[in-house]
Design a protein around this motif. Sequence first.
Motif, PDB file in Angstrom:
ATOM      1  N   PRO A  70      -1.871  -0.845  -3.877  1.00  0.00           N
ATOM      2  CA  PRO A  70      -1.025   0.375  -3.761  1.00  0.00           C
ATOM      3  C   PRO A  70      -1.980   1.663  -3.578  1.00  0.00           C
ATOM      4  CG  PRO A  70       0.080  -0.792  -5.392  1.00  0.00           C
ATOM      5  CD  PRO A  70      -1.284  -1.360  -5.164  1.00  0.00           C
ATOM      6  N   GLN A 104       2.549   6.632  -3.826  1.00  0.00           N
ATOM      7  CA  GLN A 104       3.193   6.211  -5.202  1.00  0.00           C
ATOM      8  C   GLN A 104       3.998   7.179  -5.752  1.00  0.00           C
ATOM      9  OE1 GLN A 104       3.088   3.110  -5.008  1.00  0.00           O
ATOM     10  NE2 GLN A 104       1.762   3.256  -3.319  1.00  0.00           N
ATOM     11  N   GLU A 145       0.775  -1.226   0.098  1.00  0.00           N
ATOM     12  CA  GLU A 145       0.040  -0.122   0.082  1.00  0.00           C
ATOM     13  C   GLU A 145       0.888   1.380   0.141  1.00  0.00           C
ATOM     14  OE1 GLU A 145      -4.091  -0.934   2.087  1.00  0.00           O
ATOM     15  OE2 GLU A 145      -2.426  -1.187   3.233  1.00  0.00           O
ATOM     16  N   GLY A 180       4.183   0.385  -2.982  1.00  0.00           N
ATOM     17  CA  GLY A 180       3.538  -0.010  -4.452  1.00  0.00           C
ATOM     18  C   GLY A 180       4.132  -1.445  -4.779  1.00  0.00           C
TER      19      GLY A 180
END
Length: 271
Positions: free
Chosen positions: A204, A209, A187, A190
């Motif tokens: 993710p 990210q 999460e 990624g």
Amino acid sequence: MSDIKTLDFGGTPRDIKDALAREQIAAMQQKLSGDSLYLHKLLAKYNGKNLGDTYTPAAFQAKLINGDFTGLELGDYFDITLTTGEKMRYAISGFNTYLNFGDTEILTANHAIMTPVDCMAATAKMNETDTNTGGYAGSLMPAYLEGVLATFPAEWRAVMRPIRRLENNKGTWTWATRTLFLLSEIEVHGHIVWADQHDGGTRPLPLYQFSSRYRVKGLGYGSSAKGGRANWWLASPNEANTTGFCSVGDCGESGHWGASNSFGVVPGFCV
């Protein structure tokens, strides 16, 4: 070259371009333009807006459930004061990240995943000793977060949606219902770094990210903006040993430490 829109068939003009498709392409181009907050460069600079100036928790939930995401962006936030007096800033971290996910209870409602900009003020251990046996479910953290949940204002507890989480429990995975939960390595980063393949039950979160901005957290409200830095726990057990869990370092990097260390706590929830 001319832009041909119609052809003549036996004296009858026929459209050969779908007007709706043209409009949709134009809208997509606008979304991908320099003004889009979804581009990683601008997401890293966007400071978010205080949604509490516009929405109550109930109104925010109703807007989400209706699938109305207009005016909402990743990084937009609510400031929440717990019954302990601690203040926390919770930011939108993903839209419909877990739509249609689940086993016995499928999450079909439109939703947002909310995570804190900074860690809670107090640190906590994953376990009293350096062990990751049983993974997240076998750690102290689920019970610890149940205590934290009880300190949220009633108006927020009323809109928090318990969801099914496929948790990494060290060499296996198991479904569990959680309202407050620690984030997984996937999460945040990624992909798997120090965890094993049983982290694959999570997705993710877009907020994390494209930049280290939200990975770097301090202890307590507003601390990272003032230069505060802290290691904080993830739910994922370390694959390579039986002693530790994955973490996010004070520079936003992936890490792992013995479970008895006291690190920052970053509980997410779904609305």
